[in-house]
Design a protein around this motif. Structure first.
Motif, PDB file in Angstrom:
ATOM      1  N   UNK A  46       0.833  -1.206   0.000  1.00  0.00           N
ATOM      2  CA  UNK A  46       0.000   0.000   0.000  1.00  0.00           C
ATOM      3  C   UNK A  46       0.870   1.258   0.000  1.00  0.00           C
ATOM      4  N   UNK A  47       1.917   1.262   0.794  1.00  0.00           N
ATOM      5  CA  UNK A  47       2.816   2.417   0.817  1.00  0.00           C
ATOM      6  C   UNK A  47       3.407   2.656  -0.569  1.00  0.00           C
ATOM      7  N   UNK A  48       3.911   1.598  -1.183  1.00  0.00           N
ATOM      8  CA  UNK A  48       4.559   1.736  -2.487  1.00  0.00           C
ATOM      9  C   UNK A  48       3.584   2.209  -3.555  1.00  0.00           C
ATOM     10  N   UNK A  49       2.370   1.657  -3.542  1.00  0.00           N
ATOM     11  CA  UNK A  49       1.377   2.058  -4.544  1.00  0.00           C
ATOM     12  C   UNK A  49       1.038   3.542  -4.444  1.00  0.00           C
ATOM     13  N   UNK A  50       1.043   4.066  -3.236  1.00  0.00           N
ATOM     14  CA  UNK A  50       0.658   5.466  -3.033  1.00  0.00           C
ATOM     15  C   UNK A  50       1.824   6.449  -3.076  1.00  0.00           C
ATOM     16  N   UNK A  51       3.048   5.973  -2.820  1.00  0.00           N
ATOM     17  CA  UNK A  51       4.155   6.903  -2.600  1.00  0.00           C
ATOM     18  C   UNK A  51       5.424   6.666  -3.413  1.00  0.00           C
ATOM     19  N   UNK A  52       5.526   5.560  -4.087  1.00  0.00           N
ATOM     20  CA  UNK A  52       6.810   5.223  -4.713  1.00  0.00           C
ATOM     21  C   UNK A  52       6.755   5.390  -6.228  1.00  0.00           C
ATOM     22  N   UNK A  53       6.824   6.630  -6.666  1.00  0.00           N
ATOM     23  CA  UNK A  53       6.867   6.894  -8.099  1.00  0.00           C
ATOM     24  C   UNK A  53       8.119   6.339  -8.748  1.00  0.00           C
ATOM     25  N   UNK A  54       9.117   6.006  -7.938  1.00  0.00           N
ATOM     26  CA  UNK A  54      10.370   5.457  -8.449  1.00  0.00           C
ATOM     27  C   UNK A  54      10.280   3.973  -8.788  1.00  0.00           C
ATOM     28  N   UNK A  55       9.164   3.331  -8.455  1.00  0.00           N
ATOM     29  CA  UNK A  55       9.007   1.901  -8.725  1.00  0.00           C
ATOM     30  C   UNK A  55       8.143   1.732  -9.970  1.00  0.00           C
ATOM     31  N   UNK A  56       8.749   1.371 -11.110  1.00  0.00           N
ATOM     32  CA  UNK A  56       8.001   1.326 -12.365  1.00  0.00           C
ATOM     33  C   UNK A  56       6.950   0.219 -12.425  1.00  0.00           C
ATOM     34  N   UNK A  57       7.117  -0.833 -11.621  1.00  0.00           N
ATOM     35  CA  UNK A  57       6.176  -1.951 -11.644  1.00  0.00           C
ATOM     36  C   UNK A  57       6.132  -2.621 -10.276  1.00  0.00           C
ATOM     37  N   UNK A  58       4.930  -2.906  -9.800  1.00  0.00           N
ATOM     38  CA  UNK A  58       4.795  -3.584  -8.513  1.00  0.00           C
ATOM     39  C   UNK A  58       5.318  -5.014  -8.579  1.00  0.00           C
ATOM     40  N   UNK A  59       5.474  -5.557  -9.761  1.00  0.00           N
ATOM     41  CA  UNK A  59       6.016  -6.919  -9.874  1.00  0.00           C
ATOM     42  C   UNK A  59       7.462  -6.969  -9.356  1.00  0.00           C
ATOM     43  N   UNK A  60       8.183  -5.866  -9.439  1.00  0.00           N
ATOM     44  CA  UNK A  60       9.548  -5.807  -8.897  1.00  0.00           C
ATOM     45  C   UNK A  60       9.486  -5.987  -7.381  1.00  0.00           C
ATOM     46  N   UNK A  61       8.557  -5.288  -6.742  1.00  0.00           N
ATOM     47  CA  UNK A  61       8.367  -5.455  -5.300  1.00  0.00           C
ATOM     48  C   UNK A  61       7.943  -6.888  -4.986  1.00  0.00           C
ATOM     49  N   UNK A  62       6.992  -7.418  -5.748  1.00  0.00           N
ATOM     50  CA  UNK A  62       6.505  -8.781  -5.502  1.00  0.00           C
ATOM     51  C   UNK A  62       7.642  -9.795  -5.533  1.00  0.00           C
ATOM     52  N   UNK A  63       8.517  -9.684  -6.524  1.00  0.00           N
ATOM     53  CA  UNK A  63       9.646 -10.610  -6.642  1.00  0.00           C
ATOM     54  C   UNK A  63      10.625 -10.445  -5.482  1.00  0.00           C
ATOM     55  N   UNK A  64      10.900  -9.218  -5.104  1.00  0.00           N
ATOM     56  CA  UNK A  64      11.811  -8.977  -3.986  1.00  0.00           C
ATOM     57  C   UNK A  64      11.202  -9.488  -2.684  1.00  0.00           C
ATOM     58  N   UNK A  65       9.911  -9.293  -2.511  1.00  0.00           N
ATOM     59  CA  UNK A  65       9.259  -9.757  -1.280  1.00  0.00           C
ATOM     60  C   UNK A  65       9.256 -11.279  -1.214  1.00  0.00           C
ATOM     61  N   UNK A  66       9.077 -11.925  -2.343  1.00  0.00           N
ATOM     62  CA  UNK A  66       9.123 -13.393  -2.377  1.00  0.00           C
ATOM     63  C   UNK A  66      10.502 -13.883  -1.944  1.00  0.00           C
ATOM     64  N   UNK A  67      11.560 -13.247  -2.423  1.00  0.00           N
ATOM     65  CA  UNK A  67      12.921 -13.606  -2.007  1.00  0.00           C
ATOM     66  C   UNK A  67      13.104 -13.377  -0.509  1.00  0.00           C
ATOM     67  N   UNK A  68      12.550 -12.292  -0.010  1.00  0.00           N
ATOM     68  CA  UNK A  68      12.605 -11.968   1.420  1.00  0.00           C
ATOM     69  C   UNK A  68      11.975 -13.099   2.236  1.00  0.00           C
ATOM     70  N   UNK A  69      10.828 -13.588   1.797  1.00  0.00           N
ATOM     71  CA  UNK A  69      10.154 -14.676   2.502  1.00  0.00           C
ATOM     72  C   UNK A  69      10.951 -15.970   2.427  1.00  0.00           C
ATOM     73  N   UNK A  70      11.547 -16.257   1.285  1.00  0.00           N
ATOM     74  CA  UNK A  70      12.332 -17.484   1.123  1.00  0.00           C
ATOM     75  C   UNK A  70      13.556 -17.485   2.028  1.00  0.00           C
ATOM     76  N   UNK A  71      14.208 -16.377   2.146  1.00  0.00           N
ATOM     77  CA  UNK A  71      15.406 -16.283   3.001  1.00  0.00           C
ATOM     78  C   UNK A  71      15.008 -16.462   4.465  1.00  0.00           C
ATOM     79  N   UNK A  72      13.861 -15.926   4.834  1.00  0.00           N
ATOM     80  CA  UNK A  72      13.401 -16.026   6.219  1.00  0.00           C
ATOM     81  C   UNK A  72      13.095 -17.481   6.601  1.00  0.00           C
ATOM     82  N   UNK A  73      12.716 -18.297   5.634  1.00  0.00           N
ATOM     83  CA  UNK A  73      12.374 -19.699   5.916  1.00  0.00           C
ATOM     84  C   UNK A  73      13.608 -20.565   6.148  1.00  0.00           C
ATOM     85  N   UNK A  74      14.750 -20.111   5.687  1.00  0.00           N
ATOM     86  CA  UNK A  74      15.969 -20.908   5.780  1.00  0.00           C
ATOM     87  C   UNK A  74      16.558 -20.874   7.170  1.00  0.00           C
TER      88      UNK A  74
END
Length: 74
Positions: A46-74
């Motif tokens: 929600x923050x990124x959608x409203x405030x991050x004009x520097x992020x050209x696509x939310x899919x970039x965030x989605x991919x980074x967040x998925x990596x974040x979750x995978x690292x946390x599981x290890x």
């Protein structure tokens, strides 16, 4: 203790890279309002959608967040 998404994102910073995740990390570093202690996907999204004009696509965030979750599981 689990680190925040921002802390994970900062590991992707690379000023010389043109990779989308590195550019996202570099720009988030300069974003003084970025929710630095947040772990929750929905709140960060929600923050990124409203405030991050520097992020050209939310899919970039989605991919980074998925990596974040995978690292946390290890």
């Amino acid at each position: 203790m689990r680190r925040s998404f921002y802390e994970f994102l900062m590991t992707l910073r690379n000023a010389d890279s043109v990779e989308p995740e590195a550019e996202f990390a570099n720009n988030a570093f300069h974003d003084q309002s970025f929710p630095k202690h947040e772990e929750n996907y929905q709140k960060i999204s929600e923050y990124l959608e409203l405030n991050a004009g520097y992020l050209p696509s939310m899919s970039i965030f989605d991919e980074a967040y998925q990596k974040y979750q995978e690292i946390d599981r290890k």
